[in-house]
Design a protein around this motif. Sequence first.
Motif, PDB file in Angstrom:
ATOM      1  N   ASP A 190       0.821  -1.223   0.000  1.00 27.45           N
ATOM      2  CA  ASP A 190       0.000   0.000   0.000  1.00 27.45           C
ATOM      3  C   ASP A 190       0.854   1.272   0.000  1.00 27.45           C
ATOM      4  OD1 ASP A 190       0.852  -0.910   2.417  1.00 27.45           O
ATOM      5  OD2 ASP A 190      -0.832  -0.097   3.557  1.00 27.45           O
ATOM      6  N   LEU A 191       2.174   1.148   0.241  1.00 24.35           N
ATOM      7  CA  LEU A 191       3.034   2.329   0.216  1.00 24.35           C
ATOM      8  C   LEU A 191       4.103   2.218  -0.877  1.00 24.35           C
ATOM      9  CD1 LEU A 191       3.452   2.982   4.056  1.00 24.35           C
ATOM     10  CD2 LEU A 191       2.120   4.318   2.419  1.00 24.35           C
ATOM     11  N   GLY A 192       3.779   1.512  -1.937  1.00 22.60           N
ATOM     12  CA  GLY A 192       4.711   1.458  -3.067  1.00 22.60           C
ATOM     13  C   GLY A 192       5.776   0.393  -2.959  1.00 22.60           C
ATOM     14  N   GLY A 193       5.754  -0.404  -1.874  1.00 25.88           N
ATOM     15  CA  GLY A 193       6.714  -1.503  -1.769  1.00 25.88           C
ATOM     16  C   GLY A 193       6.152  -2.752  -2.422  1.00 25.88           C
ATOM     17  N   ASP A 194       6.918  -3.827  -2.410  1.00 29.30           N
ATOM     18  CA  ASP A 194       6.436  -5.074  -2.987  1.00 29.30           C
ATOM     19  C   ASP A 194       7.146  -6.235  -2.313  1.00 29.30           C
ATOM     20  OD1 ASP A 194       5.530  -7.163  -4.505  1.00 29.30           O
ATOM     21  OD2 ASP A 194       5.634  -6.051  -6.386  1.00 29.30           O
ATOM     22  N   SER A 195       6.343  -7.163  -1.754  1.00 26.47           N
ATOM     23  CA  SER A 195       6.961  -8.295  -1.069  1.00 26.47           C
ATOM     24  C   SER A 195       7.713  -9.189  -2.053  1.00 26.47           C
ATOM     25  CB  SER A 195       5.903  -9.101  -0.318  1.00 26.47           C
ATOM     26  OG  SER A 195       4.912  -9.545  -1.219  1.00 26.47           O
ATOM     27  N   LEU A 196       7.391  -9.077  -3.350  1.00 30.64           N
ATOM     28  CA  LEU A 196       8.128  -9.875  -4.333  1.00 30.64           C
ATOM     29  C   LEU A 196       9.589  -9.447  -4.417  1.00 30.64           C
ATOM     30  CD1 LEU A 196       5.767 -10.349  -7.400  1.00 30.64           C
ATOM     31  CD2 LEU A 196       6.622 -12.080  -5.827  1.00 30.64           C
ATOM     32  N   LEU A 197       9.882  -8.177  -4.070  1.00 26.30           N
ATOM     33  CA  LEU A 197      11.265  -7.718  -4.083  1.00 26.30           C
ATOM     34  C   LEU A 197      12.110  -8.573  -3.158  1.00 26.30           C
ATOM     35  CD1 LEU A 197      13.535  -5.775  -4.815  1.00 26.30           C
ATOM     36  CD2 LEU A 197      12.721  -4.244  -3.028  1.00 26.30           C
ATOM     37  N   TRP A 235       9.941   0.355  -9.318  1.00 30.04           N
ATOM     38  CA  TRP A 235       9.402   1.358 -10.224  1.00 30.04           C
ATOM     39  C   TRP A 235       8.537   0.720 -11.304  1.00 30.04           C
ATOM     40  CZ3 TRP A 235      11.498   6.592  -9.772  1.00 30.04           C
ATOM     41  CH2 TRP A 235      10.774   7.517 -10.532  1.00 30.04           C
ATOM     42  N   THR A 236       8.970  -0.433 -11.798  1.00 28.78           N
ATOM     43  CA  THR A 236       8.258  -1.022 -12.941  1.00 28.78           C
ATOM     44  C   THR A 236       7.196  -2.032 -12.528  1.00 28.78           C
ATOM     45  OG1 THR A 236      10.096  -2.567 -13.105  1.00 28.78           O
ATOM     46  CG2 THR A 236      10.093  -0.723 -14.625  1.00 28.78           C
ATOM     47  N   VAL A 237       7.368  -2.757 -11.422  1.00 30.64           N
ATOM     48  CA  VAL A 237       6.472  -3.869 -11.104  1.00 30.64           C
ATOM     49  C   VAL A 237       5.536  -3.580  -9.939  1.00 30.64           C
ATOM     50  CG1 VAL A 237       6.386  -6.283 -10.369  1.00 30.64           C
ATOM     51  CG2 VAL A 237       8.067  -5.568 -12.066  1.00 30.64           C
ATOM     52  N   ALA A 238       6.028  -2.855  -8.926  1.00 23.97           N
ATOM     53  CA  ALA A 238       5.233  -2.717  -7.706  1.00 23.97           C
ATOM     54  C   ALA A 238       3.977  -1.882  -7.962  1.00 23.97           C
ATOM     55  CB  ALA A 238       6.083  -2.069  -6.613  1.00 23.97           C
ATOM     56  N   PRO A 239       2.881  -2.174  -7.247  1.00 26.23           N
ATOM     57  CA  PRO A 239       1.703  -1.332  -7.331  1.00 26.23           C
ATOM     58  C   PRO A 239       1.972  -0.002  -6.627  1.00 26.23           C
ATOM     59  CG  PRO A 239       1.398  -3.036  -5.672  1.00 26.23           C
ATOM     60  CD  PRO A 239       2.701  -3.321  -6.338  1.00 26.23           C
TER      61      PRO A 239
END
Lengths: 185, 827
Positions: free
Chosen positions: B239-246, B678-682
């Motif tokens: 929800d804050l631009g991060g991604d657990s996939l990282l 930048w490219t993948v995260a919501p």
Amino acid sequence: MLAGATAIFAMVAILITLAFRRGRRAEGKDEARSVRVWILGLGLGFSMTILAALLGFGLFIGERLLPRGGEEVVTVGAEGRQWAWTFRYEGRAPTEDVLHIPAGRPVDVAVTTTDVIHSFWIPRLAGKLDAIPGHTNILRIEADSPGTFAGLSAEYSGPGYDSFSFSVVAHGPAEWDAFLAGQTE
Amino acid sequence: MNALRQHRRLDRIWASAPGFRGWFSTVNHTDLGRMFLVTAFTFFLIGGLLAMLIRAQLATPDSAFAGPEIYNQIFTMHGTIMMFLFAIPTFEGMAIYLLPKMLGTRDLAFPRLTAYGFWCYVFGGTMLLVSLLFGIAPDGGWFMYPPLTGPIYSPGINTDFWLIGITFVEISAIAAAVELTVSILKYRAPGMSLDKMPIFAWYALVTALMILTGFPPLILGSVLLEVERAFGLPFFQADLGGDSLLWQHLFWLFGHPEVYIIFLPAAGVISTILPVMCRTTLLGYGWIVASAVALAFLSFGLWVHHMFTTGIPHMGLAFFSAASTLVAVPTGVQVFAWIGTMWKGRPELRLPMLHLLGFFITFVIGGLTGVMVAVVPFDWQVHDTAFVTAHLHYVLFGGFVFPILAAIYYWLPHMSGRKRFFRLGGIAFALIFVGFHVTFLAMHWVGLLGQRRRISTYEVEDGWTLINFISSIGGFITAIGIAIVIIDVIIQVFAATRGERNPWRAGTLEWAMMTPPPSYNFATLPHVTSREPLAEDPGLATRLARGEGYLPAPEEDWRETLTVEPATGRPDFHVIYPANTHLPIVMAAVTGTFFLSLLLKVYWFTPFALAGVALLALRWVWVLGRREDLPPRAIGRGLEVPTAAAVDRPPGWWGSLFLLIANATFFGSLIFGYAFLWTVAPGWPPPALLAPSLVELAIGLGGAALGTVAARLATRANRKGGAPLPALAGAGLGAAMVAGACIAFLLRAPPPAEHAYSATLFILGGYGLFHAGLALLMLGFVSAQTVRGYTSPGRRAVFPIVSLWLDYLALTGAAILLAAHLPGMLG
């Protein structure tokens, strides 16, 4: 795959055993020939042939399992949380921990989560697909005939993980229409 | 008589302090290798004990042995201990003990670094054990996926123990990897060109390089997750631009190479021992080296196969599935080269050979099930089931533990100087082999029946009761086998009769010395002309002891050795090692207070701990300085080489080079993370970008260029006998300008806790600031050395080292500033 693996294993085991047989003349000096047989022949040639065949097979099967468009496709939503699933339908109230689908028609499940990572898995119907925060993953499933199937959440998700499961009910056409109309739970 | 006098003289120079006090000040690789191995096996026993608890829990359905809260800690710690505190340190210990002896030299490149790495490992490992004792151990599974391990779903201190403790331990892995790489490339006996290196050295070199490029992504991931947990910077929150996939990408970018980091040293052991057991030489040396290198490269291209179920795009799946099957080819080449070696010679069924056979059977099965899970549709079914657990145990136990058991029995006579007394080893092997296969064949089966991994209990109706029970029985049989091995080893070390030298008739140099080995390894250094010097010249050991090799006359109190040119093996320069010191253990302890202050959230103390580390590091290098030039050293055979202080590529330059390669991987992973988010995260692009500033950019880039040019000028001025101080000051100004540009954008950037974008800027700026500070510290050090008369044209080695670090600052500083300012200019 199991038969192939067993055959390869047996081959390796036999080659190792033969190296120990009594009275065998050590291959000794002809190193170039040994390299040709063992490394070029078996190491490179044999491995690559088997692996290429296997890879082709895997990609072919995988291709068939991919979601494809079509007018008959039903879309449902599966939203995981610690430790329950909510299933959503078009034009009907959501259900908890029981997923209803029509039998004999392809179904696309949109897998999402509201907290940590979960994995959506109905062993009898398809492989598993993860529910990842911020992403929506689409899994294609299809039940050939009406019935009930067990579903599991297959990504470790903390203390409630042990019993984190759900079930899937596949309906015949009439029953499915009744379900969508909200007449059965 | 001459040999004995030589021994006494050298031993006085090289020996560590007597008794247990010596452990704390020794920097000798033989001591530290043994200490590493004993500590690693202690952790192996603890990890094994946890495995027994797991099997006790799963032996019956509805088990009341441990609740999920405790059980989750048990399996997380089992995986963590076995991977990080047993497997990697065992490789390090083995390589630290063996390599200088195999390479025909007296110690590793940086003896104090060996000790520092060891103590970091001990202290970091202890932190994790303490958490286990208090029941607050990590419980998120050994790969620690957020958001489950994030601040919201794991608020306790458990996860912090993992992130901070493992990062602390990784210091020792990076230290050992730098050290082994430099040692293998530079610290060999004269004449040993690359193609004459023992095969184990090749494997160790590839493994060390893999650690340098494989571990930094994990360290970065741990830093980011800990920063998210401690300060709320949202790298993994969707929800804050991060991604657990990282996290999954960073973790498996480390995690898959890790499998080969564990397997390759074991393969090195096999390639070393197997030919000796078969009374022949290794078949296809060049092919084996090529396959090890190919494995290393391929293993970095297939981390995504751990993520087949995360919804990776279809083409990506096909690519990584192909790469995952391709990696089996070099493994196949090695396995068939080994079988070919057996056919070439006459295999003898001695104890190490039994364990090698155990390896073949187990590892081939593990490899075959590995190929199965590389097939994507199959993986979709068995992923996260006991089938995968069983597969990875076949690979790791088969591919690592069996070869290590072979290595123990092969090199134990070298370490102890004794021969086996009771014949317990055969029984132990039988128990381990049978027990292991019963345990994990059953586990494959129950996995195919649908048992998920990491469940603490199951129902009678599941129908898995009998299989699990059989599996547990197998586990206990294995444990009994391991216990017998330990008894066997203890008896041999303390009570058995003296053995002969070189009991296996091996050809490699580690057997060309007395056993147990003397503190200095070789009284004089050999001249190597073949891959198996001892097979060519069985009297070599005696001749070296009599003083017939290089460096025949020990001088003063110098711990001396020689380096060679990496490819040709021609003598390069002469090295004087530092002697025993408490500096490493003190520095490791102060480093420990840094990590403790983070763990306990006593952040006011953190800067003091950092300052302490910096002061000790300055002392570390200061004591190596000299105020007078040393003349070139006559090394025997009519040769003369310069001393390390008088060359442009000293050991410290090589060490810095490889440390910077690891550092660059860390930085590259950070840039990858930025681009990935930048490219993948919501939630991207972020609400507000940093307003670009051409002035800041110009100051920063100008400073970067000034730093690197001025450092080169300083090097040149010193070499020509001029005054380097003005140029050093110019380099300092350059570094300060980079620091200023970083501070400027950090002050203007949006608050870091607001979005993953500003959080990433914060880390980037911090990274640039840290390296600018480091450069200033180094420049200050060289200036102080110059003022106090420690430098001259003949003592110039520090300059190229500092120059290298300023080059690195220039490259990363420029990249950071562009990454911060460019998006605002383009957007």
